[in-house]
Design a protein around this motif. Structure first.
Motif, PDB file in Angstrom:
ATOM      1  N   PRO A  92      -6.479  -9.275   5.797  1.00 38.15           N
ATOM      2  CA  PRO A  92      -5.292 -10.292   5.860  1.00 38.15           C
ATOM      3  C   PRO A  92      -4.266  -9.399   6.177  1.00 38.15           C
ATOM      4  O   PRO A  92      -4.207  -8.024   5.780  1.00 38.15           O
ATOM      5  CB  PRO A  92      -5.316 -10.666   4.339  1.00 38.15           C
ATOM      6  N   PHE A  93      -3.163  -9.896   6.822  1.00 39.89           N
ATOM      7  CA  PHE A  93      -1.939  -9.245   7.102  1.00 39.89           C
ATOM      8  C   PHE A  93      -0.802 -10.366   7.233  1.00 39.89           C
ATOM      9  O   PHE A  93      -0.869 -11.544   7.182  1.00 39.89           O
ATOM     10  CB  PHE A  93      -1.972  -8.613   8.575  1.00 39.89           C
ATOM     11  N   PHE A  94       0.314  -9.982   7.159  1.00 40.36           N
ATOM     12  CA  PHE A  94       1.706 -10.381   7.236  1.00 40.36           C
ATOM     13  C   PHE A  94       2.556  -9.827   8.121  1.00 40.36           C
ATOM     14  O   PHE A  94       2.882  -8.616   8.009  1.00 40.36           O
ATOM     15  CB  PHE A  94       2.310 -10.453   5.745  1.00 40.36           C
ATOM     16  N   VAL A  95       3.172 -10.516   9.068  1.00 40.34           N
ATOM     17  CA  VAL A  95       4.056  -9.909  10.188  1.00 40.34           C
ATOM     18  C   VAL A  95       5.406 -10.085   9.497  1.00 40.34           C
ATOM     19  O   VAL A  95       6.065 -10.966   9.100  1.00 40.34           O
ATOM     20  CB  VAL A  95       4.190 -10.469  11.511  1.00 40.34           C
ATOM     21  N   PHE A  96       6.096  -8.811   9.174  1.00 38.00           N
ATOM     22  CA  PHE A  96       7.374  -8.673   8.438  1.00 38.00           C
ATOM     23  C   PHE A  96       8.356  -8.274   9.586  1.00 38.00           C
ATOM     24  O   PHE A  96       8.445  -7.395  10.301  1.00 38.00           O
ATOM     25  CB  PHE A  96       7.119  -7.686   7.737  1.00 38.00           C
ATOM     26  N   LEU A 108       5.269   0.904  -0.109  1.00 32.45           N
ATOM     27  CA  LEU A 108       6.882   0.899   0.214  1.00 32.45           C
ATOM     28  C   LEU A 108       7.628  -0.330  -0.617  1.00 32.45           C
ATOM     29  O   LEU A 108       7.036  -1.102  -0.418  1.00 32.45           O
ATOM     30  CB  LEU A 108       7.046   0.725   1.764  1.00 32.45           C
ATOM     31  N   PRO A 109       8.318   0.180  -1.198  1.00 31.22           N
ATOM     32  CA  PRO A 109       9.163  -1.002  -1.954  1.00 31.22           C
ATOM     33  C   PRO A 109      10.042  -1.924  -0.904  1.00 31.22           C
ATOM     34  O   PRO A 109      10.466  -1.713  -0.027  1.00 31.22           O
ATOM     35  CB  PRO A 109      10.312  -0.160  -2.611  1.00 31.22           C
ATOM     36  N   TYR A 110       9.806  -3.399  -1.127  1.00 32.26           N
ATOM     37  CA  TYR A 110      10.400  -4.445  -0.389  1.00 32.26           C
ATOM     38  C   TYR A 110      11.839  -4.109  -0.246  1.00 32.26           C
ATOM     39  O   TYR A 110      12.444  -4.462   0.638  1.00 32.26           O
ATOM     40  CB  TYR A 110      10.039  -5.833  -0.794  1.00 32.26           C
ATOM     41  N   ARG A 111      12.454  -3.997  -1.578  1.00 39.49           N
ATOM     42  CA  ARG A 111      13.972  -3.410  -1.331  1.00 39.49           C
ATOM     43  C   ARG A 111      14.376  -2.686  -0.621  1.00 39.49           C
ATOM     44  O   ARG A 111      15.499  -2.545   0.035  1.00 39.49           O
ATOM     45  CB  ARG A 111      14.262  -3.009  -2.997  1.00 39.49           C
ATOM     46  N   GLU A 112      13.515  -1.848   0.276  1.00 42.79           N
ATOM     47  CA  GLU A 112      13.990  -1.152   1.340  1.00 42.79           C
ATOM     48  C   GLU A 112      13.953  -1.734   2.600  1.00 42.79           C
ATOM     49  O   GLU A 112      14.666  -1.270   3.783  1.00 42.79           O
ATOM     50  CB  GLU A 112      13.146   0.392   1.539  1.00 42.79           C
ATOM     51  N   LEU A 113      13.675  -2.787   2.634  1.00 42.89           N
ATOM     52  CA  LEU A 113      13.345  -3.639   4.041  1.00 42.89           C
ATOM     53  C   LEU A 113      14.057  -4.838   3.963  1.00 42.89           C
ATOM     54  O   LEU A 113      14.214  -5.589   5.006  1.00 42.89           O
ATOM     55  CB  LEU A 113      11.882  -3.805   4.177  1.00 42.89           C
ATOM     56  N   THR A 153      17.531  -7.361   2.794  1.00 41.32           N
ATOM     57  CA  THR A 153      18.964  -7.080   2.561  1.00 41.32           C
ATOM     58  C   THR A 153      19.291  -7.406   1.100  1.00 41.32           C
ATOM     59  O   THR A 153      20.423  -7.091   0.656  1.00 41.32           O
ATOM     60  CB  THR A 153      19.882  -8.225   3.409  1.00 41.32           C
ATOM     61  N   LEU A 154      18.539  -8.294   0.387  1.00 41.90           N
ATOM     62  CA  LEU A 154      18.622  -8.634  -1.019  1.00 41.90           C
ATOM     63  C   LEU A 154      18.178  -7.433  -1.806  1.00 41.90           C
ATOM     64  O   LEU A 154      18.754  -7.191  -2.818  1.00 41.90           O
ATOM     65  CB  LEU A 154      17.865  -9.891  -1.181  1.00 41.90           C
ATOM     66  N   GLY A 155      17.435  -6.531  -1.430  1.00 44.55           N
ATOM     67  CA  GLY A 155      17.174  -5.283  -2.132  1.00 44.55           C
ATOM     68  C   GLY A 155      16.369  -5.477  -3.403  1.00 44.55           C
ATOM     69  O   GLY A 155      16.348  -4.931  -4.199  1.00 44.55           O
ATOM     70  N   VAL A 156      15.495  -6.614  -3.291  1.00 42.99           N
ATOM     71  CA  VAL A 156      14.393  -7.169  -4.257  1.00 42.99           C
ATOM     72  C   VAL A 156      13.041  -7.135  -3.773  1.00 42.99           C
ATOM     73  O   VAL A 156      12.850  -7.156  -2.567  1.00 42.99           O
ATOM     74  CB  VAL A 156      15.012  -8.281  -5.047  1.00 42.99           C
ATOM     75  N   GLY A 157      12.156  -7.100  -4.510  1.00 46.27           N
ATOM     76  CA  GLY A 157      10.757  -7.583  -4.402  1.00 46.27           C
ATOM     77  C   GLY A 157       9.833  -6.147  -4.760  1.00 46.27           C
ATOM     78  O   GLY A 157      10.313  -5.533  -5.597  1.00 46.27           O
ATOM     79  N   THR A 158       8.569  -6.588  -4.782  1.00 47.95           N
ATOM     80  CA  THR A 158       7.725  -5.630  -5.284  1.00 47.95           C
ATOM     81  C   THR A 158       7.354  -4.602  -4.265  1.00 47.95           C
ATOM     82  O   THR A 158       7.901  -4.239  -3.422  1.00 47.95           O
ATOM     83  CB  THR A 158       6.382  -6.401  -5.787  1.00 47.95           C
ATOM     84  N   VAL A 159       6.049  -4.100  -4.498  1.00 51.29           N
ATOM     85  CA  VAL A 159       5.723  -2.855  -3.471  1.00 51.29           C
ATOM     86  C   VAL A 159       4.721  -3.500  -2.402  1.00 51.29           C
ATOM     87  O   VAL A 159       3.732  -4.210  -2.721  1.00 51.29           O
ATOM     88  CB  VAL A 159       5.142  -1.924  -4.267  1.00 51.29           C
ATOM     89  N   LEU A 160       5.092  -2.858  -1.129  1.00 48.49           N
ATOM     90  CA  LEU A 160       4.206  -3.356  -0.033  1.00 48.49           C
ATOM     91  C   LEU A 160       3.033  -2.145   0.116  1.00 48.49           C
ATOM     92  O   LEU A 160       3.280  -1.122   0.469  1.00 48.49           O
ATOM     93  CB  LEU A 160       4.953  -3.353   1.164  1.00 48.49           C
ATOM     94  N   PRO A 161       1.783  -2.407  -0.052  1.00 44.00           N
ATOM     95  CA  PRO A 161       0.689  -1.666  -0.082  1.00 44.00           C
ATOM     96  C   PRO A 161       0.664  -0.736   0.987  1.00 44.00           C
ATOM     97  O   PRO A 161       0.517   0.362   1.123  1.00 44.00           O
ATOM     98  CB  PRO A 161      -0.247  -2.586  -0.513  1.00 44.00           C
ATOM     99  N   MET A 163      -6.461   0.684  -0.520  1.00 46.49           N
ATOM    100  CA  MET A 163      -5.832   0.670   0.434  1.00 46.49           C
ATOM    101  C   MET A 163      -6.153   1.981   1.293  1.00 46.49           C
ATOM    102  O   MET A 163      -5.774   2.068   2.599  1.00 46.49           O
ATOM    103  CB  MET A 163      -4.238   0.593   0.039  1.00 46.49           C
ATOM    104  N   ALA A 164      -6.375   3.201   0.618  1.00 47.74           N
ATOM    105  CA  ALA A 164      -6.660   4.172   1.452  1.00 47.74           C
ATOM    106  C   ALA A 164      -7.619   4.176   2.530  1.00 47.74           C
ATOM    107  O   ALA A 164      -7.293   4.825   3.632  1.00 47.74           O
ATOM    108  CB  ALA A 164      -6.932   5.511   0.291  1.00 47.74           C
ATOM    109  N   SER A 165      -8.735   3.462   2.270  1.00 46.50           N
ATOM    110  CA  SER A 165      -9.699   3.317   3.045  1.00 46.50           C
ATOM    111  C   SER A 165      -9.151   2.548   4.279  1.00 46.50           C
ATOM    112  O   SER A 165      -9.674   2.767   5.429  1.00 46.50           O
ATOM    113  CB  SER A 165     -10.935   2.694   2.672  1.00 46.50           C
TER     114      SER A 165
END
Length: 64
Positions: free
Chosen positions: A60-64, A21-26, A28-36, A1-3
Motif C-alpha cells: 500500500p502507498f499514498f502519493v503525497f 518523518l513527522p507530517y508536520r514537516e510536510l 502547512t498546518l504543521g500537524v499530523g502523525t509520523v509517516l513510516p 518498515m526496515a525490510s
C-alpha cells in the motif's frame, strides 16, 4: 518498515528514502502523525518504476 526500505533500496539505490518523518514537516498546518517511510523520486521515470514495484508487491502507498 526496515525490510521494505531494504527491498526498495536494493532496486533503487539512488532513491531518497526517509523513515519516521513527522507530517508536520510536510504540511502547512504543521500537524499530523509520523509517516513510516517516504520515497522521493528524482523524476517521473523513477516514480513510474517505484509505483510498478509497489503494485507488483501489493504494497500500500499514498502519493503525497
Amino acid at each position: 518498515m526496515a525490510s521494505l526500505k531494504k527491498r526498495i533500496s536494493a532496486v533503487f539505490p539512488e532513491l531518497c528514502l526517509r523513515e519516521d518523518l513527522p507530517y508536520r514537516e510536510l504540511t502547512t498546518l504543521g500537524v499530523g502523525t509520523v509517516l513510516p517511510l517516504m520515497a522521493e523520486p528524482a523524476d517521473d521515470r523513477q516514480l513510474q518504476r517505484l509505483l510498478k514495484l509497489l503494485n507488483s508487491g501489493n504494497i500500500p502507498f499514498f502519493v503525497f
